[in-house]
Design a protein around this motif. Sequence first.
Motif, short mmCIF file in Angstrom:
data_model
loop_
_atom_site.label_atom_id
_atom_site.label_comp_id
_atom_site.label_asym_id
_atom_site.label_seq_id
_atom_site.Cartn_x
_atom_site.Cartn_y
_atom_site.Cartn_z
N ILE A 290 0.79 -1.16 0.28
CA ILE A 290 0.38 0.42 0.11
C ILE A 290 0.82 1.47 0.40
CG2 ILE A 290 -1.94 -1.76 1.04
CD1 ILE A 290 -0.99 -0.03 4.07
N TYR A 291 -0.04 2.46 -0.08
CA TYR A 291 0.82 3.49 -0.27
C TYR A 291 1.08 4.04 1.05
CZ TYR A 291 0.48 2.77 -5.67
OH TYR A 291 0.40 3.22 -6.83
N ILE A 292 2.48 4.55 1.18
CA ILE A 292 3.05 4.58 2.91
C ILE A 292 1.94 5.94 3.13
CG2 ILE A 292 4.46 4.78 4.35
CD1 ILE A 292 3.72 2.01 4.13
N LEU A 293 2.62 6.95 2.39
CA LEU A 293 2.96 8.85 2.09
C LEU A 293 1.03 9.63 2.78
CD1 LEU A 293 4.37 11.54 3.07
CD2 LEU A 293 4.72 12.36 0.97
N PRO A 294 0.01 8.86 1.83
CA PRO A 294 -1.24 9.53 2.29
C PRO A 294 -1.68 8.62 3.26
CG PRO A 294 -1.17 8.19 0.30
CD PRO A 294 0.57 8.82 0.79
N ASN A 295 -1.22 7.42 3.23
CA ASN A 295 -2.42 7.08 4.57
C ASN A 295 -1.77 7.35 6.18
OD1 ASN A 295 -4.06 4.64 3.27
ND2 ASN A 295 -2.02 4.12 2.28
N LEU A 296 -0.23 7.33 6.11
CA LEU A 296 0.29 8.08 7.28
C LEU A 296 -1.10 9.33 7.47
CD1 LEU A 296 4.46 7.68 7.27
CD2 LEU A 296 2.74 6.76 9.05
N PHE A 297 -0.86 9.68 6.49
CA PHE A 297 -1.50 11.28 7.08
C PHE A 297 -3.08 10.92 7.50
CE2 PHE A 297 1.41 13.67 3.96
CZ PHE A 297 1.36 14.61 5.10
N THR A 298 -3.82 9.99 6.90
CA THR A 298 -5.01 8.96 8.14
C THR A 298 -5.07 8.93 8.89
OG1 THR A 298 -5.23 8.84 5.13
CG2 THR A 298 -6.59 7.79 6.95
N ALA A 299 -3.71 7.95 9.48
CA ALA A 299 -3.52 7.29 10.34
C ALA A 299 -3.60 8.65 11.44
CB ALA A 299 -2.27 6.76 10.65
N GLY A 300 -2.50 9.83 11.15
CA GLY A 300 -2.29 10.97 11.92
C GLY A 300 -3.41 11.48 12.66
N SER A 301 -4.70 11.16 11.29
CA SER A 301 -5.88 11.78 11.30
C SER A 301 -6.09 10.94 12.84
CB SER A 301 -6.93 12.01 10.00
OG SER A 301 -8.28 12.67 10.40
N LEU A 302 -6.87 9.59 12.39
CA LEU A 302 -7.34 8.93 13.19
C LEU A 302 -6.60 9.09 15.01
CD1 LEU A 302 -9.72 6.57 13.90
CD2 LEU A 302 -7.22 4.77 12.81
N PHE A 303 -5.70 9.31 14.72
CA PHE A 303 -4.95 9.40 15.89
C PHE A 303 -5.22 10.89 16.56
CE2 PHE A 303 -1.27 11.54 18.39
CZ PHE A 303 -0.88 10.30 19.63
N ALA A 304 -5.46 12.03 16.08
CA ALA A 304 -6.54 12.73 16.70
C ALA A 304 -7.24 12.70 17.09
CB ALA A 304 -5.93 14.16 15.78
N ALA B 237 -11.79 6.23 9.20
CA ALA B 237 -11.22 6.89 9.89
C ALA B 237 -12.11 8.02 10.13
CB ALA B 237 -9.40 7.30 9.79
N ASP B 238 -12.69 9.27 9.35
CA ASP B 238 -13.33 9.77 9.46
C ASP B 238 -14.40 10.20 10.66
OD1 ASP B 238 -12.64 11.67 7.35
OD2 ASP B 238 -12.82 12.04 5.97
N VAL B 239 -14.97 8.66 10.54
CA VAL B 239 -16.20 8.05 11.00
C VAL B 239 -15.65 8.36 12.69
CG1 VAL B 239 -17.93 7.01 12.72
CG2 VAL B 239 -17.35 6.51 9.70
N VAL B 240 -14.44 7.76 12.74
CA VAL B 240 -14.08 7.98 14.51
C VAL B 240 -13.45 9.82 14.57
CG1 VAL B 240 -11.63 8.17 16.22
CG2 VAL B 240 -12.69 6.20 14.43
N SER B 241 -12.99 10.35 14.05
CA SER B 241 -12.49 11.99 14.00
C SER B 241 -13.90 12.71 13.83
CB SER B 241 -11.24 11.80 13.18
OG SER B 241 -10.22 11.48 12.99
N PHE B 242 -14.56 12.77 13.40
CA PHE B 242 -15.12 13.55 12.87
C PHE B 242 -17.18 13.47 13.30
CE2 PHE B 242 -12.03 14.17 9.36
CZ PHE B 242 -11.34 14.81 10.29
N GLY B 243 -16.98 12.39 13.38
CA GLY B 243 -17.64 11.56 14.17
C GLY B 243 -18.40 10.84 15.32
N ALA B 244 -17.69 10.67 16.40
CA ALA B 244 -17.54 9.58 17.07
C ALA B 244 -16.67 10.73 18.60
CB ALA B 244 -16.34 8.16 17.71
N ALA B 245 -15.89 11.59 18.45
CA ALA B 245 -14.56 12.41 18.91
C ALA B 245 -15.42 13.46 18.76
CB ALA B 245 -13.54 12.36 17.97
N PRO B 246 -15.99 14.38 18.07
CA PRO B 246 -17.08 15.52 18.38
C PRO B 246 -18.72 15.28 19.58
CG PRO B 246 -17.24 15.23 16.14
CD PRO B 246 -16.33 14.33 16.58
N GLY B 247 -18.64 13.81 18.60
CA GLY B 247 -20.57 13.86 19.76
C GLY B 247 -19.92 13.71 21.37
#
Length: 262
Positions: free
Chosen positions: A17-31, A82-92
Motif C-alpha cells: 500500500i502507499y505509505i505517505l497518504p495513509n500516514l496522514f490518514t493515520a495521523g487524522s485517526l490518532f488526532a 478514520a473520518d467516522v472516528v475523528s469527525f463523528g464519534a470524537a465531536p459527538g
Amino acid sequence: MSEETPRVEREGMRKGIYILPNLFTAGSLFAGFYCMVSTVNGDFRTAALWILASSIFDGLDGKVARLTGTSSKFGVEFDSLADVVSFGAAPGLLMYCWALRPFGRLGWLAGFLFLACAALRLARFNVQVDTVESKRFVGLPTPAAASMVSATVLFFYHMGWPASYNKLLILVLIYFLALLMVSNVRYNSFKDPSLIKRQPFAFLVLAVLLLIVIAAEPVTMLFTIFTCYILSGPVGFVLTYPRRRRLERAMHRAHEGMKRQQ
C-alpha cells in the motif's frame, strides 16, 4: 466474476500500500482518538484543538495522494473509517461531555445522531463520488461539521463562558449540524481550478488583510469563518429555490410534451 474480484484485490494488497497518504490518514485517526482521550479526562479545550488537527491531516492525505499519484481504493476506505472516528464519534462525545450531559437522554441522543449522520454522510459520499460535481458537496462535509463543534468550544473558552452559558443553543446546534450532513443542501468544495489561476492584485491584498485579522483574533475568526460556511448552504438553498422550481417545471412540461408525442 465474484471470485475474480476478491482475487484481484488480494493480489493488489500483496503488492503493498502507499505509505505517505495513509500516514496522514493515520495521523487524522490518532488526532480523533486523542480528542476522545482528552474529553474523557475533562480537558475540553485540548480535545477541540485535536479535532482541528485531525481536519488538517484529513485535508492533506487526499491532496498528497492526488499530487503523488498514489490514490487507491484501500486509501479511500481507510480515510472514511478514520473520518467516522475523528469527525463523528470524537465531536459527538466532546459535545456530550462538555455541554449536553445535563439534558440526559436528549443530550446523548444528540451526540449519537451526530455520529450516525456523519457515518451516513460518508457512506453517501463514497457512493456518489463519481456522479456528483466536484465543485459542490451534497450535504455538509463531516470535517466542517466537526470543526464547527471545535470552534464553538474554543470560542466559549475564549469568551470566558461556561458550557452552561447557553446549553439549549448548543443542543440545537448539534441537531442542526447533524441534519445538514445528511441533507441535499450543497456546499462549496473549493476544488474549482479557477481559484488557483491568476487573480487580480486586489485579491492578494485582501488575502493578506484576512491573514492579519485571523492572526489578531484566531479563535473569533475561526468561529466566524466556520459559522459563515455552515450558513452558506441553507442561505444558498433558499436563494436558488425559485430558479430550481422554474427548472423543475420546465423539465416537467418537456417530459409531458414527449409523452404526448409518443
